[in-house]
Design a protein around this motif. Structure first.
Motif, PDB file in Angstrom:
ATOM      1  N   SER A 128       0.837  -1.196   0.000  1.00 34.91           N
ATOM      2  CA  SER A 128       0.000   0.000   0.000  1.00 34.91           C
ATOM      3  C   SER A 128       0.871   1.244   0.000  1.00 34.91           C
ATOM      4  CB  SER A 128      -0.893   0.019   1.247  1.00 34.91           C
ATOM      5  OG  SER A 128      -1.693  -1.134   1.340  1.00 34.91           O
ATOM      6  N   SER A 175      -6.377  12.891  -5.558  1.00 26.72           N
ATOM      7  CA  SER A 175      -7.122  12.480  -6.752  1.00 26.72           C
ATOM      8  C   SER A 175      -6.685  13.215  -8.015  1.00 26.72           C
ATOM      9  CB  SER A 175      -8.626  12.680  -6.534  1.00 26.72           C
ATOM     10  OG  SER A 175      -8.899  14.047  -6.300  1.00 26.72           O
ATOM     11  N   MET A 218      -0.922   7.720 -10.297  1.00 27.86           N
ATOM     12  CA  MET A 218      -0.017   7.042  -9.387  1.00 27.86           C
ATOM     13  C   MET A 218       0.650   5.864 -10.080  1.00 27.86           C
ATOM     14  SD  MET A 218      -0.320   8.833  -6.657  1.00 27.86           S
ATOM     15  CE  MET A 218       0.543   7.787  -5.469  1.00 27.86           C
ATOM     16  N   GLY A 240      -8.822   6.281 -11.483  1.00 25.61           N
ATOM     17  CA  GLY A 240      -8.734   4.832 -11.319  1.00 25.61           C
ATOM     18  C   GLY A 240      -9.306   4.054 -12.480  1.00 25.61           C
ATOM     19  N   ARG A 261      -6.797   2.030  -6.508  1.00 27.13           N
ATOM     20  CA  ARG A 261      -6.675   3.201  -5.636  1.00 27.13           C
ATOM     21  C   ARG A 261      -8.019   3.475  -4.972  1.00 27.13           C
ATOM     22  NH1 ARG A 261      -4.653   8.019  -9.132  1.00 27.13           N
ATOM     23  NH2 ARG A 261      -4.996   9.208  -7.202  1.00 27.13           N
ATOM     24  N   ASN A 266      -9.506   6.874  -3.580  1.00 24.42           N
ATOM     25  CA  ASN A 266      -9.268   8.311  -3.424  1.00 24.42           C
ATOM     26  C   ASN A 266      -9.840   8.848  -2.106  1.00 24.42           C
ATOM     27  OD1 ASN A 266      -7.833   8.491  -5.793  1.00 24.42           O
ATOM     28  ND2 ASN A 266      -9.560   9.247  -7.008  1.00 24.42           N
ATOM     29  N   THR A 323      -5.067   6.425  -0.882  1.00 26.96           N
ATOM     30  CA  THR A 323      -4.207   5.250  -0.886  1.00 26.96           C
ATOM     31  C   THR A 323      -4.254   4.548  -2.237  1.00 26.96           C
ATOM     32  OG1 THR A 323      -4.584   4.933   1.484  1.00 26.96           O
ATOM     33  CG2 THR A 323      -3.688   3.066   0.269  1.00 26.96           C
ATOM     34  N   VAL A 324      -3.083   4.082  -2.660  1.00 25.87           N
ATOM     35  CA  VAL A 324      -2.979   3.250  -3.853  1.00 25.87           C
ATOM     36  C   VAL A 324      -2.402   1.901  -3.424  1.00 25.87           C
ATOM     37  CG1 VAL A 324      -0.693   4.164  -4.461  1.00 25.87           C
ATOM     38  CG2 VAL A 324      -2.121   3.128  -6.223  1.00 25.87           C
ATOM     39  N   CYS A 372       6.284   3.756  -4.639  1.00 23.80           N
ATOM     40  CA  CYS A 372       5.162   4.396  -5.319  1.00 23.80           C
ATOM     41  C   CYS A 372       5.546   5.832  -5.659  1.00 23.80           C
ATOM     42  CB  CYS A 372       3.886   4.353  -4.484  1.00 23.80           C
ATOM     43  SG  CYS A 372       3.889   5.380  -3.020  1.00 23.80           S
TER      44      CYS A 372
END
Length: 125
Positions: free
Chosen positions: A21, A30, A34, A55, A72, A74, A78-79, A96
């Protein structure tokens, strides 16, 4: 400004699964597309996967296609990178990155302005 913190790395046997993560700070998560990259000892940093701001679009390196999934959230800034059917050659530090550029800009690491500190993934044979 975005700060990124990866987590979830570890040691896993070949064929196993792991999810890493990347949590981002800031209110504009957003607006960034990523990406996940990895770097093995003695090798250059290489592209693994990336995801568009919403996404809705994803892209993968051929070496991980069909085994890894990027996603992800938003709302949680987190991705994620879900890694299945892991192989010893997936062993690397996983980073990341956040890019303010359009997704169409490409998968070069130079597109990413912000990076996390990395998390180690080790796959034993």
């Amino acid at each position: 400004q975005v700060q990124l913190v990866e987590s979830g790395g570890g040691l896993v046997q070949a064929g196993g699964s792991l999810r890493v993560s990347c949590a981002a700070s800031g209110r504009t998560f957003s607006s960034y597309h990523m990406g996940w990259f990895r770097q093995a000892p003695g090798k250059e940093r290489e592209f693994v996967a990336r995801i568009s701001q919403s996404g809705g679009i994803t892209s993968y390196a051929d070496s991980v296609k069909g085994r890894f999934t990027i996603s992800r959230d938003n709302a949680k800034n987190t991705v994620y990178l879900q890694m299945n059917s892991l192989k010893p050659e997936d062993t690397a530090v996983y980073y990341c990155g956040a890019s303010p550029r359009p997704f169409s800009y490409g998968s070069s690491w130079t597109a990413y302005d912000y990076w996390g500190q990395g998390t180690q993934v080790t796959v034993s044979s």
